[in-house]
Design a protein around this motif. Structure first.
Motif, mmCIF file in Angstrom:
data_model
loop_
_atom_site.group_PDB
_atom_site.id
_atom_site.type_symbol
_atom_site.label_atom_id
_atom_site.label_comp_id
_atom_site.label_asym_id
_atom_site.label_seq_id
_atom_site.Cartn_x
_atom_site.Cartn_y
_atom_site.Cartn_z
ATOM 1 N N ASP A 294 30.029 15.700 -29.793
ATOM 2 C CA ASP A 294 29.578 14.136 -29.668
ATOM 3 C C ASP A 294 29.644 13.587 -31.080
ATOM 4 O O ASP A 294 29.292 14.288 -32.004
ATOM 5 N N ASP A 295 29.972 12.410 -31.185
ATOM 6 C CA ASP A 295 30.411 11.897 -32.461
ATOM 7 C C ASP A 295 29.070 11.392 -33.092
ATOM 8 O O ASP A 295 29.156 11.154 -34.485
ATOM 9 N N ASP A 296 27.914 11.387 -32.662
ATOM 10 C CA ASP A 296 26.662 10.941 -33.083
ATOM 11 C C ASP A 296 25.988 11.992 -33.754
ATOM 12 O O ASP A 296 25.480 13.102 -32.682
ATOM 13 N N GLN A 297 25.599 12.258 -34.871
ATOM 14 C CA GLN A 297 25.256 13.390 -35.620
ATOM 15 C C GLN A 297 23.567 13.541 -34.925
ATOM 16 O O GLN A 297 23.149 14.849 -34.744
ATOM 17 N N SER B 298 38.651 10.577 -26.036
ATOM 18 C CA SER B 298 37.558 10.613 -25.179
ATOM 19 C C SER B 298 36.947 11.774 -24.678
ATOM 20 O O SER B 298 37.920 12.721 -24.405
ATOM 21 N N GLY B 299 35.776 11.999 -24.160
ATOM 22 C CA GLY B 299 35.324 13.343 -23.556
ATOM 23 C C GLY B 299 36.127 13.428 -22.115
ATOM 24 O O GLY B 299 36.421 14.787 -21.791
ATOM 25 N N GLU C 85 32.066 17.546 -33.871
ATOM 26 C CA GLU C 85 32.028 15.887 -34.150
ATOM 27 C C GLU C 85 33.034 15.204 -33.403
ATOM 28 O O GLU C 85 32.877 13.805 -33.063
ATOM 29 N N ARG C 86 34.012 16.157 -33.057
ATOM 30 C CA ARG C 86 35.259 15.349 -32.520
ATOM 31 C C ARG C 86 35.840 16.287 -31.575
ATOM 32 O O ARG C 86 35.859 17.346 -31.566
ATOM 33 N N ALA C 87 36.459 15.670 -30.496
ATOM 34 C CA ALA C 87 37.125 16.523 -29.325
ATOM 35 C C ALA C 87 38.220 17.415 -30.097
ATOM 36 O O ALA C 87 38.355 18.579 -29.581
ATOM 37 N N ASP D 105 30.156 14.046 -24.917
ATOM 38 C CA ASP D 105 30.123 12.607 -24.831
ATOM 39 C C ASP D 105 31.474 12.164 -24.084
ATOM 40 O O ASP D 105 32.361 12.504 -24.250
ATOM 41 N N VAL D 106 31.160 11.120 -23.476
ATOM 42 C CA VAL D 106 32.328 10.426 -22.901
ATOM 43 C C VAL D 106 32.908 9.609 -23.579
ATOM 44 O O VAL D 106 34.424 9.615 -23.803
#
Length: 76
Positions: free
Chosen positions: A11-14, A62-63, A35-37, A55-56
């Motif tokens: 998920d990019d949101d910490q 994207s997820g 933090e990133r795919a 996360d999508v």
């Protein structure tokens, strides 16, 4: 003794990663967060999780695109 479930979170949101990591660890699971795919794709070369939470919508990949890449790479 059984091995704890290994859960990876992307998920990019910490703050979302932090909350999920705390909740999963409190439930007795091992966690690893990304933090990133793209970071997960690097890590999956040497280890695999039992469960993946993603996360999508994220910057970059994207997820959903991540899941497609993983399915192509590791269909099992």
């Amino acid at each position: 003794m059984t091995k704890p479930l290994n859960v990876w979170v992307v998920d990019d949101d910490q703050s979302v990663r932090w909350v999920l990591e705390k909740a999963l660890r409190q439930a007795g699971m091992e966690t690893r967060t990304f933090e990133r795919a793209e970071h997960l794709l690097d890590a999956i070369e040497t280890a695999t999780p039992d469960v993946l939470i993603t996360d999508v919508r994220m910057p970059g990949m994207s997820g959903l695109a991540l899941l497609e890449r993983l399915n192509d790479r590791l269909p099992d």
